[in-house]
Design a protein around this motif. Structure first.
Motif, PDB file in Angstrom:
ATOM      1  N   LEU A 192       0.822  -1.216   0.000  1.00 17.76           N
ATOM      2  CA  LEU A 192       0.000   0.000   0.000  1.00 17.76           C
ATOM      3  C   LEU A 192       0.854   1.264   0.000  1.00 17.76           C
ATOM      4  O   LEU A 192       0.492   2.266  -0.615  1.00 17.76           O
ATOM      5  CB  LEU A 192      -0.922   0.008   1.228  1.00 17.76           C
ATOM      6  N   HIS A 193       1.983   1.221   0.691  1.00 17.78           N
ATOM      7  CA  HIS A 193       2.933   2.336   0.851  1.00 17.78           C
ATOM      8  C   HIS A 193       2.252   3.712   0.927  1.00 17.78           C
ATOM      9  O   HIS A 193       2.543   4.624   0.158  1.00 17.78           O
ATOM     10  CB  HIS A 193       4.025   2.317  -0.229  1.00 17.78           C
ATOM     11  N   GLU A 194       1.371   3.851   1.898  1.00 15.73           N
ATOM     12  CA  GLU A 194       0.712   5.135   2.112  1.00 15.73           C
ATOM     13  C   GLU A 194       1.655   6.089   2.845  1.00 15.73           C
ATOM     14  O   GLU A 194       2.162   5.772   3.921  1.00 15.73           O
ATOM     15  CB  GLU A 194      -0.566   4.939   2.925  1.00 15.73           C
ATOM     16  N   LEU A 195       1.890   7.245   2.261  1.00 18.71           N
ATOM     17  CA  LEU A 195       2.783   8.229   2.871  1.00 18.71           C
ATOM     18  C   LEU A 195       2.122   8.807   4.113  1.00 18.71           C
ATOM     19  O   LEU A 195       1.042   9.393   4.042  1.00 18.71           O
ATOM     20  CB  LEU A 195       3.088   9.345   1.870  1.00 18.71           C
ATOM     21  N   ARG A 196       2.776   8.636   5.269  1.00 21.40           N
ATOM     22  CA  ARG A 196       2.215   9.117   6.538  1.00 21.40           C
ATOM     23  C   ARG A 196       3.160  10.079   7.259  1.00 21.40           C
ATOM     24  O   ARG A 196       2.701  10.954   7.983  1.00 21.40           O
ATOM     25  CB  ARG A 196       1.890   7.920   7.449  1.00 21.40           C
ATOM     26  N   TYR A 197       4.459   9.913   7.093  1.00 21.04           N
ATOM     27  CA  TYR A 197       5.433  10.782   7.747  1.00 21.04           C
ATOM     28  C   TYR A 197       6.403  11.314   6.698  1.00 21.04           C
ATOM     29  O   TYR A 197       6.993  10.540   5.939  1.00 21.04           O
ATOM     30  CB  TYR A 197       6.212  10.041   8.831  1.00 21.04           C
ATOM     31  N   ASP A 231      -3.450  13.736   6.374  1.00 25.13           N
ATOM     32  CA  ASP A 231      -3.039  12.397   6.800  1.00 25.13           C
ATOM     33  C   ASP A 231      -1.527  12.274   6.941  1.00 25.13           C
ATOM     34  O   ASP A 231      -1.025  11.211   7.314  1.00 25.13           O
ATOM     35  CB  ASP A 231      -3.524  11.339   5.799  1.00 25.13           C
ATOM     36  N   ILE A 232      -0.798  13.345   6.633  1.00 24.85           N
ATOM     37  CA  ILE A 232       0.665  13.297   6.610  1.00 24.85           C
ATOM     38  C   ILE A 232       1.240  14.214   7.687  1.00 24.85           C
ATOM     39  O   ILE A 232       0.899  15.393   7.769  1.00 24.85           O
ATOM     40  CB  ILE A 232       1.207  13.723   5.226  1.00 24.85           C
TER      41      ILE A 232
END
Length: 369
Positions: free
Chosen positions: A24-29, A78-79
């Motif tokens: 998924l590699h959702e960018l969070r940080y 979300d980041i």
């Protein structure tokens, strides 16, 4: 037997979670290295920063343009944009950049040594809407000033933390880099941190990069790690009863018997999976502490989103780390070569294996446990 079965099932579950998250590699940080300049020259600095560093950081316009591109593709709220250095507060335009990032919707975090963080600056940061601020506090006064190589550094760090608490920044975290000298002083450090009223305390053990690579006396040996982990489990339990969130940093896999006792979540190196970084020279990295060869591009010539989506496979498929001392290790499926900032390319393995240090008598090769 039941314990082995439980660990085996937990390994499979956590390995599957890591694989799904990588897919998924959702960018969070998103770490932004605002500058390489610093008003300290700490003994252990992994970036080898100082006031004489010529890399002052990207122009504000370049940073904000990159953030706009990211916000146009992902939900900025979300980041968490975490500003690091060097010392970020030496940048005169820092508040302008952070204000622009906040206007785009990013959550905001800041990492500082506290020297320039007085009550007025703390109130300004709170008014800007910072969600979290991290300040280094490495033990009682003598130990902190020794590691930071500056008399009075402890007083500044303590003042900064108290000011942030007073300004009501939602998360105020003290971080402690533990050395063999300060390891016996963890309880005293806990007392100092708690007295300052902060919400979180996180402890790191120093890794051999930057200046620390030439100061081996700063590094914990296996006996030190075996003393640190149970001490942190005890202090985390104490913190839970006294309103302080205590964590041992995610430096490496410790085994199921310790993970839940020292951390909010099991070890998982999320570099390039949920975490990216923009370095002071524009390099597109996965976290601020990785070796230069793991940089994936540069925002001056590359589109950050394209790089994030297309060039981070070395972080999302860690099969290349199952080599050297990690080849055939029964813990690899959950450890995956330890944190990538510990990866040593010349030896094709991690510079530190926390699991092995914690379990020196255990046979780690598959089929021999």
């Amino acid at each position: 037997m039941l314990r082995q079965l439980w660990c085996s099932l937990a390994d499979r579950r956590w390995s599957r979670v890591q694989s799904l998250e990588a897919d998924l590699h959702e960018l969070r940080y998103l770490f932004w290295e605002a500058t390489r300049q610093c008003n300290l020259a700490c003994r252990h600095c992994g970036s080898d920063c100082s006031k004489d560093e010529v890399n002052r950081g990207l122009e504000a316009a370049v940073v904000l343009d990159t953030l706009r591109r990211i916000a146009s593709r992902y939900r900025a709220s979300d980041i968490m944009l975490v500003t690091t250095g060097g010392e970020p507060l030496v940048r005169r335009d820092l508040m302008d950049v952070l204000g622009g990032a906040r206007a785009l919707g990013f959550q905001l975090g800041l990492v500082s040594n506290g020297l320039l963080l007085d009550a007025e600056r703390a109130r300004a940061l709170a008014a800007l809407g910072l969600d979290s601020v991290v300040v280094s506090l490495d033990g009682p006064e003598a130990e902190h000033d020794w590691l930071r190589a500056r008399a009075g550094a402890f007083a500044h760090a303590s003042r900064a933390l108290a000011a942030l608490v007073a300004a009501r920044v939602p998360i105020v975290e003290a971080i402690t880099c533990v050395t063999p000298r300060s390891l016996p002083l963890l309880d005293a450090t806990y007392d100092i941190v708690r007295a300052l009223g902060v919400s979180h305390w996180r402890v790191f053990n120093i890794f051999p990069r930057g200046r620390a690579a030439s100061e081996p006396d700063l590094l914990l040996d296996a006996a030190g790690v075996r003393a640190l982990v149970p001490a942190m489990a005890r202090l985390r339990a104490r913190g839970a009863s006294e309103g302080l969130v205590v964590n041992l940093s995610e430096e490496g896999w410790l085994g199921w018997e310790w993970e839940s006792k020292v951390r909010d979540a099991p070890y998982f190196c999320r570099a390039g999976i949920h975490i990216a970084g923009i370095l002071a020279d524009g390099g597109i990295a996965a976290c601020p502490n990785l070796a230069p060869w793991l940089t994936q591009g540069n925002v001056r010539r590359d589109d950050f989103v394209e790089v994030w989506e297309q060039r981070y496979q070395a972080f999302r498929d860690r099969s290349w780390t199952e080599t050297g001392q990690c080849a055939g290790c029964k813990e690899w499926k959950v450890c995956r070569g330890n944190s990538l900032h510990l990866w040593d390319a010349p030896t094709a393995g991690p510079s530190s294996c926390h699991y092995q240090m914690l379990h020196p008598a255990e046979k780690l090769r598959r089929g021999r446990a």
